[in-house]
Design an enzyme around this catalytic site. Structure first.
Site, short mmCIF file in Angstrom:
data_model
loop_
_atom_site.label_atom_id
_atom_site.label_comp_id
_atom_site.label_asym_id
_atom_site.label_seq_id
_atom_site.Cartn_x
_atom_site.Cartn_y
_atom_site.Cartn_z
N HIS A 72 -2.97 6.68 -6.58
CA HIS A 72 -1.95 6.40 -5.58
C HIS A 72 -1.50 7.74 -4.99
CE1 HIS A 72 -0.29 2.11 -6.17
NE2 HIS A 72 -0.52 2.28 -4.89
N CYS A 105 -3.02 -2.64 -3.67
CA CYS A 105 -3.65 -1.59 -4.48
C CYS A 105 -3.96 -2.12 -5.86
CB CYS A 105 -2.76 -0.35 -4.55
SG CYS A 105 -2.71 0.53 -2.98
N GLU A 138 -3.60 5.67 -11.76
CA GLU A 138 -3.31 4.32 -12.26
C GLU A 138 -4.25 3.94 -13.41
OE1 GLU A 138 -0.72 2.97 -11.43
OE2 GLU A 138 -0.19 3.77 -9.45
N1 PCA Z 1 -0.90 0.92 -0.60
C1 PCA Z 1 -0.50 -0.42 -0.92
C2 PCA Z 1 -1.60 -1.30 -0.38
C3 PCA Z 1 -2.39 -0.45 0.54
C4 PCA Z 1 -1.95 0.92 0.27
O1 PCA Z 1 -2.45 1.95 0.74
C5 PCA Z 1 -0.19 -0.61 -2.40
O2 PCA Z 1 0.30 0.33 -3.04
O3 PCA Z 1 -0.40 -1.68 -2.94
#
Ligand code: PCA
Length: 214
Positions: free
Chosen positions: A166, A142, A79
């Protein structure tokens, strides 16, 4: 603290989260000569700010690699931005479904992550791990963690470099989803990646970040 790796609690329809597993396994490890501390963050708008501030207690980390699960993602997603918007696709673990709210009122629209994201992508591909750069981490927790990290580092004038990965589901999560009574309504393709591969991905990202910040 040299390196902080954060993961998230499980949320939504799964009782596991690969990001939590990775943070737990890497806690106490040494990667590229740097001591790693692993911490797990709450999937809670109310609690995430304080939880992040706590993990930044003295001494602040040199490098932060924050992690989260992206449901349905097929590869490691690096990201590049966190935006100043909380607009939840599902309720958080407190049952709160935030709509169109600034994460930091009067904060800048976005923060860019500061790890060498392209070099991390190349290192992951070299290691045989599928990975891509991404320009949006969504508008759930996130994204909030990225934005809050950027905000904390700026307000404290720290030299900490931070990034966010991610991660896909683990195969065990997909198997559990497919075993539910409504499995027939699920898409035929639900990608996953083994925890061992995701651990290697995060180790590679930390080593790449460490090499470029000397
Ligand atoms: N994924 C979520 C929030 C916590 C996680 O592990 C997200 O992509 O926002």
């Amino acid at each position: 603290m040299d390196v902080l790796v954060t993961g998230f609690e499980p949320f939504g329809n799964s009782d596991r989260n690969p990001s939590r597993e990775v943070a737990r396994v890497l806690d106490g490890r040494t990667i590229a000569g740097l001591k790693v501390t692993g911490r797990v963050l709450p999937v809670s708008m109310r609690a995430i700010g304080d939880a992040l501030a706590r993990v930044f207690e003295d001494p602040p980390p040199r490098i932060v690699v924050a992690l989260g699960l992206a449901n349905g993602e097929s590869m490691v997603r690096i990201e590049r931005y966190g935006v100043n918007l909380a607009d939840f696709p599902l309720a958080d673990n407190d049952g709160e479904k935030v709509v169109d709210r600034a994460i930091v009122p009067d904060g800048p629209p976005s923060f860019a992550t500061t790890l060498p994201n392209r070099a991390i992508r190349e290192a992951l591909l070299q290691a045989g791990i599928p990975a891509r750069l991404s320009n949006t981490a969504g508008t759930y927790l996130c994204n909030a963690s990225i934005y809050l990290l950027g905000d904390m580092i700026r307000k404290r004038a720290l030299e900490t470099r931070f990034g966010f990965l991610h991660l896909p589901y683990m195969p065990e999560q997909v198997a559990a989803l497919l075993a539910t009574p409504h499995a027939e309504r699920q898409p035929k393709q639900v990608p996953s990646m083994s925890l061992a591969t995701m651990l290697r991905a995060v180790e590679t990202a930390v080593a790449t970040a460490a090499a470029s910040s000397i």
